[in-house]
Motif scaffolding. Sequence first.
Motif, PDB file in Angstrom:
ATOM      1  N   LEU A 262       0.837  -1.204   0.000  1.00  0.00           N
ATOM      2  CA  LEU A 262       0.000   0.000   0.000  1.00  0.00           C
ATOM      3  C   LEU A 262       0.868   1.249   0.000  1.00  0.00           C
ATOM      4  O   LEU A 262       0.578   2.225  -0.710  1.00  0.00           O
ATOM      5  N   LEU A 263       1.946   1.210   0.763  1.00  0.00           N
ATOM      6  CA  LEU A 263       2.847   2.351   0.830  1.00  0.00           C
ATOM      7  C   LEU A 263       3.460   2.627  -0.542  1.00  0.00           C
ATOM      8  O   LEU A 263       3.496   3.768  -1.014  1.00  0.00           O
ATOM      9  N   GLY A 264       3.958   1.565  -1.213  1.00  0.00           N
ATOM     10  CA  GLY A 264       4.550   1.736  -2.537  1.00  0.00           C
ATOM     11  C   GLY A 264       3.556   2.249  -3.552  1.00  0.00           C
ATOM     12  O   GLY A 264       3.878   3.094  -4.401  1.00  0.00           O
ATOM     13  N   GLU A 265       2.306   1.753  -3.467  1.00  0.00           N
ATOM     14  CA  GLU A 265       1.267   2.184  -4.413  1.00  0.00           C
ATOM     15  C   GLU A 265       0.969   3.668  -4.265  1.00  0.00           C
ATOM     16  O   GLU A 265       0.868   4.402  -5.253  1.00  0.00           O
ATOM     17  N   LYS A 266       0.815   4.142  -3.035  1.00  0.00           N
ATOM     18  CA  LYS A 266       0.460   5.537  -2.811  1.00  0.00           C
ATOM     19  C   LYS A 266       1.622   6.480  -3.125  1.00  0.00           C
ATOM     20  O   LYS A 266       1.409   7.594  -3.624  1.00  0.00           O
ATOM     21  N   LEU A 267       2.846   6.056  -2.852  1.00  0.00           N
ATOM     22  CA  LEU A 267       3.997   6.894  -3.199  1.00  0.00           C
ATOM     23  C   LEU A 267       4.113   7.049  -4.708  1.00  0.00           C
ATOM     24  O   LEU A 267       4.364   8.146  -5.224  1.00  0.00           O
ATOM     25  N   ALA A 268       3.938   5.929  -5.434  1.00  0.00           N
ATOM     26  CA  ALA A 268       4.020   5.985  -6.897  1.00  0.00           C
ATOM     27  C   ALA A 268       2.859   6.783  -7.477  1.00  0.00           C
ATOM     28  O   ALA A 268       3.031   7.546  -8.430  1.00  0.00           O
ATOM     29  N   GLU A 269       1.678   6.627  -6.888  1.00  0.00           N
ATOM     30  CA  GLU A 269       0.490   7.321  -7.389  1.00  0.00           C
ATOM     31  C   GLU A 269       0.640   8.825  -7.269  1.00  0.00           C
ATOM     32  O   GLU A 269       0.140   9.585  -8.108  1.00  0.00           O
TER      33      GLU A 269
ATOM     34  N   ASN B 253       3.678  10.394  -7.146  1.00  0.00           N
ATOM     35  CA  ASN B 253       4.982  10.792  -7.691  1.00  0.00           C
ATOM     36  C   ASN B 253       5.948  11.271  -6.611  1.00  0.00           C
ATOM     37  O   ASN B 253       6.574  12.335  -6.733  1.00  0.00           O
ATOM     38  N   ILE B 254       6.075  10.493  -5.557  1.00  0.00           N
ATOM     39  CA  ILE B 254       6.913  10.890  -4.424  1.00  0.00           C
ATOM     40  C   ILE B 254       8.139   9.994  -4.343  1.00  0.00           C
ATOM     41  O   ILE B 254       8.029   8.767  -4.359  1.00  0.00           O
ATOM     42  N   PHE B 255       9.317  10.624  -4.268  1.00  0.00           N
ATOM     43  CA  PHE B 255      10.563   9.917  -4.020  1.00  0.00           C
ATOM     44  C   PHE B 255      10.787   9.884  -2.507  1.00  0.00           C
ATOM     45  O   PHE B 255      10.892  10.937  -1.871  1.00  0.00           O
ATOM     46  N   LEU B 256      10.876   8.704  -1.943  1.00  0.00           N
ATOM     47  CA  LEU B 256      11.078   8.546  -0.506  1.00  0.00           C
ATOM     48  C   LEU B 256      12.552   8.317  -0.224  1.00  0.00           C
ATOM     49  O   LEU B 256      13.177   7.430  -0.806  1.00  0.00           O
ATOM     50  N   ILE B 257      13.111   9.120   0.683  1.00  0.00           N
ATOM     51  CA  ILE B 257      14.517   9.006   1.068  1.00  0.00           C
ATOM     52  C   ILE B 257      14.569   8.562   2.524  1.00  0.00           C
ATOM     53  O   ILE B 257      14.170   9.313   3.426  1.00  0.00           O
ATOM     54  N   PHE B 258      15.037   7.345   2.771  1.00  0.00           N
ATOM     55  CA  PHE B 258      15.230   6.858   4.129  1.00  0.00           C
ATOM     56  C   PHE B 258      16.557   7.403   4.655  1.00  0.00           C
ATOM     57  O   PHE B 258      17.630   7.044   4.151  1.00  0.00           O
ATOM     58  N   ALA B 259      16.516   8.260   5.655  1.00  0.00           N
ATOM     59  CA  ALA B 259      17.724   8.754   6.313  1.00  0.00           C
ATOM     60  C   ALA B 259      17.809   8.070   7.676  1.00  0.00           C
ATOM     61  O   ALA B 259      17.147   8.473   8.625  1.00  0.00           O
TER      62      ALA B 259
END
Length: 802
Positions: A324-331, A333-339
């Motif tokens: 679900l997280l991957g679907e909503k980020l792609a939907e 257009n968000i680049f997620l940066i794990f720091a």
Amino acid sequence: FSIIGLICYVFAITAPPPPAQTAFWSLNMCMSGSATSCEECLLIHPSCAWCAQEDFGRGRTLTSRCDFSQNLQKRGCAARFIEYPTSSISILQNRPLSSKGSGSTQYDVVQIMPQKISLSLRPGDQTWFGLQVRQVEDYPVDLYYLMDLSLSMKDDLDTIRNLGTKLAQEMGKLTSNFRLGFGSFVDKNMSPFSYTAPKYQENPCNGYKLFPNCVPTFGFRHILSLTDKVDRFNEEVQKQMVSRNRDAPEGGFDAILQAAVCKDEIGWRKEAYHLLVFATDDVPHLALDGRLGGLVQPHDGMCHLNDKNEYSASTKMDYPSLALLGEKLAENNIFLIFAVTKRLYVIYKNFTALIPGTTVEILDQDSKNVIQLIITAYNNIRSKVELTVWDHPEDISLSFTATCQDGKPLPGLRKCADLKIGDTVSFNVSVEARSCPPRGTDQSFTIKPVGFKDRLEVAVDYQCDCGCSRIAQTNSSICSSIGTYNCGTCQCEPGYLGARCECQEGEASSMHLSACREAEGKQICSGRGECSCNQCLCYESEFGKIYGSFCECDDFSCARHKGILCSGHGECHCGECKCHAGYIGDNCNCSTETSSCISDDGQMCSGRGNCVCGRCQCTEPGAFGDTCEKCPTCPDACGTKRECIECRLFNSGRIADNQTCQRLCKDEIITVETLKTDDPGAVLCLYKTDNDCVMKFTYSEHVSGLSILAALQEPECGGGPDALTVLLAVVGSILLVGVVLLAVWKLVITIHDRREFARFQSARSRARYEMASNPLYKQPVSTHFVETDFNMYGKSYNGGVH
């Protein structure tokens, strides 16, 4: 059409048939006898054509209207009666690529070309189209900083209090349009995740000696919407205080999902890169963890911010799943940066493989390197382009060929890396429809670069109907007025048979039974049908369809794989599997797709194996992995990893430039003071540096699939020799050797003299004994004295004579 669109269109129309089609050509699948109508003929193979001419084949013993187009013409079918549809491409929207972004949100930046196309596909007929993607310069950037405010992050909070100003200065070097926002999270305010006793409600740190004051626990709190006023960011951060939860994992995934889907509240712009920086020092809670607190409702993927901009469903729904997280980020257009801190790197690195468009960077314990971390992650994101397909119809097969900066086509790849901002890359997309959908069904799909707003919309139309079917004649005189004349053949009413519906079912003539035999001596209708009106009527079978002029064929007597006919990747035609595009073999179980065999360096199976049926079979002893990329015992393993040690730790060596080093060196490198050589799975490597120092490191593969390089912090270098010490050592060594030689010589001489003296003494003793024991021995001479007196020259002398 544009020039590029016209070239793509002409290429798709005039491209030669694929190799698979040439192979089917010699088998002449079209004349298998299974096609009784134009539509059935077109579905057999894309090479097949149908002759709709009324008098075609009269007087012949074997007449098949379904054949190759040139064969039909040779047999007398006029070209205007041949039904032979082909796939085609129409470009509907093809605006040129932009060269630069703009500070205005109204500016329409184009990063993919074309934008809309229409495909007309005949099942089984492969066609191609091209598209281009460009990372334009000076593109707007929205960055939302999502921070863990649990108690362990207190020192990090102190560090980022002036982050906004510094970050804006650095990002200003990359874009003229930058906006910054801020949000925070802790965990669900319920047991067992947080302290719920009354004394902890207002101050969860009550009784905690090291830090006695903190704010109540919360799930996610949106603090600052995206803004270009970075001073606001600093002001809001300075107001924040940490909180405290009970267990180690945090509720960060709840916060990520809300930051992604609450577009209006966060303020994500449509025409901007969306960066979501997730800073934490611990692992996250995952889906189903909420059941520990009695939360059984799965997350609905919706925005749930209340009027205080806090996540209101924190104690009502479970944590979101990775999917679900991957679907909503792609939907969105968000680049997620794990720091994340170093000890969590491997865990979050595994998350990036499951959530597209994410990267992971190592955060210092007090977040001192957060600005450099963000800049590095941003450059890494802008250095690659990867295509994704949305709403992909199941009956359409797609394959990609990427052409990156070096101009070399890379079959099976849909991404390019090591790009510079402003570079343009192209992709060739092969499309094939495997079947026809139900009539009236509209099909479409979208091709979209990861994290881009731009997309290519593809509308699909199917060439499944024949043009001659539009002028079918019911109760035609050609069909004895008891049938429909359609595409050159009669479709008789129930109970009637024959080419012109001239026979009734049950009529038979023994004198014409030979017309129902394939050859003399063979069974009538192959024993699987009845001869009626000089033609075979095949029996029905519960296993499948029996067909052919003599009922000699069926669609179920073919090779199977794991009990599945033709492995599910082909069609059974007259006892032989005819594989779909992309599969070969007697039972179609072998895939010709090689994309899964391409390693990160672009080689097939890393140069250590062969791609067989879509999987690498490693031939190099000791090689393993999906693309044979892991091989600690290979002769070149130490040499390859040495280059990564040099470029990553010392910024030197052949691949020292940043982009090449990042692309080829993806292993985790850790520095240690002392190497552990007792690990049986680790290979010890060493090499001599340019200063004659020795660098040592170990190379090992973990069960997680991650390669680990453990290297010494500094090469081992011996100190320079002292000239005086060396001189004294040399002189002392010479003297010592001389003294030893003299002592040995003296010892040898002493032993020799003693032996000689002992021999002399022995001889002397023997001589003395011989002289004493001879009684006859007498002296040979006797002495007598004589006295004389004489006078000479007046003097008197007295002497003696012997």
